[in-house]
Motif scaffolding. Sequence first.
Motif, PDB file in Angstrom:
ATOM      1  N   UNK A 147       0.787  -1.232   0.000  1.00  0.00           N
ATOM      2  CA  UNK A 147       0.000   0.000   0.000  1.00  0.00           C
ATOM      3  C   UNK A 147       0.819   1.283   0.000  1.00  0.00           C
ATOM      4  N   UNK A 148       2.111   1.189   0.235  1.00  0.00           N
ATOM      5  CA  UNK A 148       2.907   2.387   0.464  1.00  0.00           C
ATOM      6  C   UNK A 148       2.688   2.842   1.890  1.00  0.00           C
ATOM      7  N   UNK A 149       3.060   4.074   2.177  1.00  0.00           N
ATOM      8  CA  UNK A 149       2.829   4.644   3.502  1.00  0.00           C
ATOM      9  C   UNK A 149       1.490   5.355   3.479  1.00  0.00           C
ATOM     10  N   UNK A 150       0.620   4.980   4.399  1.00  0.00           N
ATOM     11  CA  UNK A 150      -0.689   5.620   4.488  1.00  0.00           C
ATOM     12  C   UNK A 150      -0.844   6.238   5.874  1.00  0.00           C
ATOM     13  N   UNK A 151      -1.699   7.221   5.975  1.00  0.00           N
ATOM     14  CA  UNK A 151      -1.873   7.929   7.240  1.00  0.00           C
ATOM     15  C   UNK A 151      -2.566   7.068   8.292  1.00  0.00           C
TER      16      UNK A 151
ATOM     17  N   UNK B  83       2.291   8.023   0.715  1.00  0.00           N
ATOM     18  CA  UNK B  83       3.508   7.839  -0.081  1.00  0.00           C
ATOM     19  C   UNK B  83       3.347   6.525  -0.837  1.00  0.00           C
ATOM     20  N   UNK B  84       3.062   6.592  -2.143  1.00  0.00           N
ATOM     21  CA  UNK B  84       2.931   5.374  -2.937  1.00  0.00           C
ATOM     22  C   UNK B  84       4.240   4.570  -2.967  1.00  0.00           C
ATOM     23  N   UNK B  85       4.107   3.280  -3.141  1.00  0.00           N
ATOM     24  CA  UNK B  85       5.233   2.347  -3.124  1.00  0.00           C
ATOM     25  C   UNK B  85       6.351   2.774  -4.075  1.00  0.00           C
ATOM     26  N   UNK B  86       6.005   3.287  -5.249  1.00  0.00           N
ATOM     27  CA  UNK B  86       7.027   3.597  -6.236  1.00  0.00           C
ATOM     28  C   UNK B  86       7.990   4.697  -5.804  1.00  0.00           C
TER      29      UNK B  86
ATOM     30  N   UNK C 225       7.935  13.097  -5.793  1.00  0.00           N
ATOM     31  CA  UNK C 225       6.500  13.067  -5.495  1.00  0.00           C
ATOM     32  C   UNK C 225       5.870  14.427  -5.758  1.00  0.00           C
ATOM     33  N   UNK C 226       6.537  15.488  -5.278  1.00  0.00           N
ATOM     34  CA  UNK C 226       6.032  16.847  -5.473  1.00  0.00           C
ATOM     35  C   UNK C 226       5.855  17.134  -6.960  1.00  0.00           C
ATOM     36  N   UNK C 227       6.846  16.753  -7.751  1.00  0.00           N
ATOM     37  CA  UNK C 227       6.805  16.985  -9.200  1.00  0.00           C
ATOM     38  C   UNK C 227       5.667  16.217  -9.868  1.00  0.00           C
TER      39      UNK C 227
END
Length: 182
Positions: A115-119, A174-177, A154-156
């Motif tokens: 899932x990546x990092x999730x809140x 924060x997505x896994x990639x 990520x910002x870009x």
Amino acid sequence: MSKKLLDETSKFLSYVLRHEPQAIGLELDTDGWADIDALISGAARDGRTLDRQLIQQVVDGSDKKRFSTSEDSQRIRAVQGHSTKTVDLQFKEKRPPATLYHGTATRFMASINEQGLIAGSRHHVHLSQEVETASAVGQRYGTLVILKVAALQMLEQGYTFYQAENGVWLTEQVPVKFITTL
């Protein structure tokens, strides 16, 4: 004051100012502020002894600057990390450095790899600019893993970042990639 008392008080303040103010009958406004006298009274009803001096020592002595008091010293709040739905802190968008870090434990890696990092229950994912800070946070949860986050990339690609007044970087996910293991 003993370090143990300061640590216990800090944990209690984190609990009621971030997550469960209703546990002691405390009300937070949408910016997370609580009346210090109400906090002291609510803590007393819960069997805890707090006073302004102890609270101020925790605020001033926190290396992570988790809390702040109002200019008139009548209110207190946690600067980030809320899970309560009554608080909606309005952070200003900020350009992050190229890389940020997240400390976690190995037991969470399967979920992060999916899932990546999730809140989760919090409003934001918390990231730090220094590996040392991420290490200190992550080792509290088990065998430490430091994740490197490609924040500028990520910002870009349209993700938004904020920085809390204590220096913690915040984003919704924060997505896994964008994650690599340090």
